[in-house]
Design an enzyme around this catalytic site. Sequence first.
Site, PDB file in Angstrom:
ATOM      1  N   ASP A 129       0.841  -1.189   0.000  1.00  0.00           N
ATOM      2  CA  ASP A 129       0.000   0.000   0.000  1.00  0.00           C
ATOM      3  C   ASP A 129       0.880   1.245   0.000  1.00  0.00           C
ATOM      4  OD1 ASP A 129      -2.450   1.273  -0.125  1.00  0.00           O
ATOM      5  OD2 ASP A 129      -2.732   1.303   2.049  1.00  0.00           O
ATOM      6  N   TYR A 131       1.123   5.692  -0.529  1.00  0.00           N
ATOM      7  CA  TYR A 131       0.635   6.846   0.240  1.00  0.00           C
ATOM      8  C   TYR A 131       0.691   8.069  -0.667  1.00  0.00           C
ATOM      9  CZ  TYR A 131       0.189   9.353   4.798  1.00  0.00           C
ATOM     10  OH  TYR A 131      -0.238  10.088   5.890  1.00  0.00           O
ATOM     11  N   HIS A 136      -4.521  13.662   1.285  1.00  0.00           N
ATOM     12  CA  HIS A 136      -4.711  12.797   2.450  1.00  0.00           C
ATOM     13  C   HIS A 136      -3.477  12.856   3.353  1.00  0.00           C
ATOM     14  CE1 HIS A 136      -5.760   9.269   4.876  1.00  0.00           C
ATOM     15  NE2 HIS A 136      -4.561   8.783   4.610  1.00  0.00           N
ATOM     16  N   GLU A 201     -10.680   3.640   3.857  1.00  0.00           N
ATOM     17  CA  GLU A 201      -9.783   4.455   3.038  1.00  0.00           C
ATOM     18  C   GLU A 201     -10.131   4.213   1.575  1.00  0.00           C
ATOM     19  OE1 GLU A 201      -5.674   3.815   4.184  1.00  0.00           O
ATOM     20  OE2 GLU A 201      -5.882   5.323   5.778  1.00  0.00           O
ATOM     21  N   GLU A 203      -9.295   4.030  -2.028  1.00  0.00           N
ATOM     22  CA  GLU A 203      -8.058   3.857  -2.788  1.00  0.00           C
ATOM     23  C   GLU A 203      -8.370   3.190  -4.121  1.00  0.00           C
ATOM     24  OE1 GLU A 203      -4.716   2.244  -0.721  1.00  0.00           O
ATOM     25  OE2 GLU A 203      -5.405   2.936   1.256  1.00  0.00           O
ATOM     26  N   ASP A 235      -9.043   0.186   2.123  1.00  0.00           N
ATOM     27  CA  ASP A 235      -8.059  -0.191   3.146  1.00  0.00           C
ATOM     28  C   ASP A 235      -8.661   0.131   4.518  1.00  0.00           C
ATOM     29  OD1 ASP A 235      -5.745  -0.736   4.575  1.00  0.00           O
ATOM     30  OD2 ASP A 235      -4.786   1.169   4.072  1.00  0.00           O
ATOM     31  N   ARG A 239      -8.260   3.188  13.536  1.00  0.00           N
ATOM     32  CA  ARG A 239      -7.425   4.355  13.838  1.00  0.00           C
ATOM     33  C   ARG A 239      -6.886   4.349  15.268  1.00  0.00           C
ATOM     34  NH1 ARG A 239      -6.173   5.657   8.790  1.00  0.00           N
ATOM     35  NH2 ARG A 239      -7.982   6.285   7.556  1.00  0.00           N
ATOM     36  N   GLN A 242      -4.106   1.925  15.302  1.00  0.00           N
ATOM     37  CA  GLN A 242      -3.024   2.481  14.484  1.00  0.00           C
ATOM     38  C   GLN A 242      -2.218   3.527  15.254  1.00  0.00           C
ATOM     39  OE1 GLN A 242      -4.516   4.250  10.852  1.00  0.00           O
ATOM     40  NE2 GLN A 242      -2.485   4.697  10.024  1.00  0.00           N
ATOM     41  N   LYS A 255      -4.394  -2.418  10.082  1.00  0.00           N
ATOM     42  CA  LYS A 255      -4.705  -2.444   8.650  1.00  0.00           C
ATOM     43  C   LYS A 255      -4.949  -3.856   8.121  1.00  0.00           C
ATOM     44  CE  LYS A 255      -3.629   1.952   7.510  1.00  0.00           C
ATOM     45  NZ  LYS A 255      -4.478   2.835   6.699  1.00  0.00           N
ATOM     46  N   THR A 259      -8.813  -6.106   3.789  1.00  0.00           N
ATOM     47  CA  THR A 259      -8.744  -5.132   2.699  1.00  0.00           C
ATOM     48  C   THR A 259      -9.732  -5.617   1.648  1.00  0.00           C
ATOM     49  OG1 THR A 259      -6.397  -4.761   3.133  1.00  0.00           O
ATOM     50  CG2 THR A 259      -7.242  -4.019   0.998  1.00  0.00           C
ATOM     51  N   THR A 362      -4.852   6.400   0.303  1.00  0.00           N
ATOM     52  CA  THR A 362      -6.118   7.132   0.290  1.00  0.00           C
ATOM     53  C   THR A 362      -6.045   8.310  -0.663  1.00  0.00           C
ATOM     54  OG1 THR A 362      -6.328   6.550   2.596  1.00  0.00           O
ATOM     55  CG2 THR A 362      -7.846   8.209   1.760  1.00  0.00           C
ATOM     56  N   GLU A 376     -10.529  12.174   8.122  1.00  0.00           N
ATOM     57  CA  GLU A 376     -10.425  13.516   7.543  1.00  0.00           C
ATOM     58  C   GLU A 376     -11.768  14.234   7.600  1.00  0.00           C
ATOM     59  OE1 GLU A 376      -8.410  11.360   4.111  1.00  0.00           O
ATOM     60  OE2 GLU A 376      -7.818  13.434   3.736  1.00  0.00           O
TER      61      GLU A 376
HETATM   62 MN    MN Z   1      -4.125   2.879   2.937  1.00  0.00          MN
END
Ligand code: MN
Length: 429
Positions: A129, A131, A136, A201, A203, A235, A239, A242, A255, A259, A362, A376
């Site tokens: 994955d 970024y 984001h 997320e 993606e 994804d 949080r 995380q 994570k 998925t 994301t 967000e």
């Molecule tokens: Mn991700």
Amino acid sequence: MSTIDHTHDAAATSWVAGTNDHADFPVQNLPLGVFAPADGAPRIGTAIGDFVLDLAALSGRLPAEVRPALGETTLNTLFACAPEARRALRHAVFALLTDPAQREHVEPHLHAAADVTMHLPARIGDYTDFYVGIHHATNIGKQFRPDQPLLPNYKHVPIGYHGRASSVRVSGTPVVRPSGQRKPPEADAPDFGPCRRLDYELEMGVCIAGANDLGEPVPIADAPDRIAGLCLLNDWSARDLQAWEYQPLGPFLAKNFLTTVSPWVVTSEALAPFRIAQAPRPAGDPQPLAYLWDKDDQQAGAFAITLEVSIASASMRASGMPAHRLSSGPASNMYWTVAQMIAHHTSNGCDLNPGDLLGTGTISGPTRDAFGSLIELSSGGREPIPLPDGETRAFLEDGDALTLSGYASAQGYRTIGFGACEGVIQPAR
Ligand code: MN
């Protein structure tokens, strides 16, 4: 790189009923996937309107070079074929579905999409994955470092981490709320329990074609041939887990509990009309190193795809309310192109294999209407967002149904879609 040809002609029509104004799957799309009919085993097919065409059953009418691959139960072998072979397959399927003279041979192998079960399109050996969604990365960075949201490496290196392939599942798989270690900032010590800050997320997934030997980097000019196609990817992210676990080695159990990908791979060939220039780098940004820079990639390495997210809570669904759109924005909000991701991933000699999956990270737009995650949209949970039935959401709650969708569109071409990437949140076990 894929070229535009007669299969992209907006005037082309199929003899299959109801397909020519289909939002996702007109004959110009012809995505690849793996499905099982109600009474049968998984096999390779394509989506046409509200039907799925069994390509394995028709392989005798399809190019000899892809026939063995069409007998498999995943797309890996097909993705190992040369790009020319996959283009020949597209041309042959297009001919079967547009030529009325073929109807008698082809029609018996159409299944109503509502009656089939979709499977993962490929056996995913590895999942990485990235970024590359810069808005984001900026939004998340601001929550931790208001003065310096992007770390100094961001504009030099396509940042990524190795995800977990075993827990990638196809759209529709239930999302069981994960449990794990939680330590809110005000707590002295962590405890263990169900995630309280479950997020999605938005993606795109990149399905890898071909293979490079270990030790052999893929030059960026060759990277487009390594893209079998794109799908949608969620994804799912815990949080609270995380925030506690991510330092110093990055995402782990926050994570890898699930998925979700959409079942249809929209091929590189189908996406040829929707390639657009990569957005110019803002003045003052560093010029990427030579191995990440290719003039053709800058001119046509991004995609004209609109991505959307919608939510329908359990109570919204119970009262028959339609899903509520959380965001809509262009997939071009990526600081690095897919070719740059592939060139970087292999720059140290790492081998990418057919069926491997890359996530973009994301994809958010610069404004709230295009933010690709709840962390967000709700400003880290501090500002819950309203739902149309009076509920609010800071993070996902049990019973929420979340759907990603995407459409590629360009002037003069038929819009093609990705189908849905969905999941319903289930209580923790
Ligand atoms: Mn991700």
